[in-house]
Design an enzyme around this catalytic site. Structure first.
Site, PDB file in Angstrom:
ATOM      1  N   ASP A  49      11.467   1.910   0.053  1.00  0.00           N
ATOM      2  CA  ASP A  49      12.353   2.764  -0.901  1.00  0.00           C
ATOM      3  C   ASP A  49      11.451   4.433  -2.028  1.00  0.00           C
ATOM      4  O   ASP A  49      10.689   4.330  -0.585  1.00  0.00           O
ATOM      5  CB  ASP A  49      11.970   1.626  -2.048  1.00  0.00           C
ATOM      6  N   ALA A  50      11.162   4.512  -2.824  1.00  0.00           N
ATOM      7  CA  ALA A  50      10.472   5.289  -3.167  1.00  0.00           C
ATOM      8  C   ALA A  50       9.622   5.067  -3.380  1.00  0.00           C
ATOM      9  O   ALA A  50       8.457   6.423  -3.118  1.00  0.00           O
ATOM     10  CB  ALA A  50      11.270   6.261  -4.154  1.00  0.00           C
TER      11      ALA A  50
END
Length: 178
Positions: A49-50
């Site tokens: 994810d980020a």
């Protein structure tokens, strides 16, 4: 706060009297013998994810990679199992996460057969950080042997023998099959 143990869980009582779960110790399903296959995987950017943390669903993909390498290591690649007219359909999967797996981590997925019955097979896995050896996650997948039409069938003896190399002795129960 008062600490106490209940089964395999440690709890602590909050000052209000309500119990709070602190930690659950799982009984690790170790292989019945030393035979396990280790698969090294580097966590790709697309799997995160980020924040650079691997998405939880990737662990199931890594379990599949471990199963594939397990069948290859025993001399019966999954392709050969399929060519024999049998499929190993996933009927259950579980994963317990302990520590986040991050982008560019090198992990080791250790795979072994925990149980085999007439028509089912259970693989167990643990996922560790290659550098530190820290346990990141562990899980299992259960499979039903089916024919090409999807009907549950007995695991053929040659496949069973290959899946459980000599010296192994996982359960060979017969409950719940054919």
């Amino acid at each position: 706060m008062k600490e106490r143990k209940r089964g395999n869980a440690e709890t602590r009582t909050h000052k209000s009297g309500a119990p709070r779960l602190l930690r659950v110790r799982l009984d690790t399903a170790e292989p019945a013998s030393p035979f396990a296959v280790e698969t090294q995987i580097r966590v790709r950017y697309a799997e995160t994810d980020a924040m650079g943390v691997a998405h939880h669903s990737n662990h199931l993909v890594w379990f599949e990679a471990g199963r594939t390498e397990y069948t290859r290591a025993i001399g019966m690649p999954y392709r050969a199992i399929e060519e024999s007219g049998m499929r190993l359909v996933v009927v259950a999967a579980s994963c317990r996460y302990y520590t986040p797996t991050r982008y560019d981590d090198v992990i080791i997925v250790r795979t072994w057969v925990r149980e085999i019955t007439r028509a089912t097979l259970t693989f167990s896995y643990d996922v560790r950080h290659a550098g530190s050896g820290r346990l990141l996650a562990e899980g299992e997948t259960s499979h039903a042997a089916t024919d090409l039409t999807g009907r549950v069938r007995r695991i053929p003896d040659p496949v069973r023998t290959a899946l459980v190399p000599e010296g192994r002795s996982p359960s060979d129960g017969s409950e719940g099959e054919e």
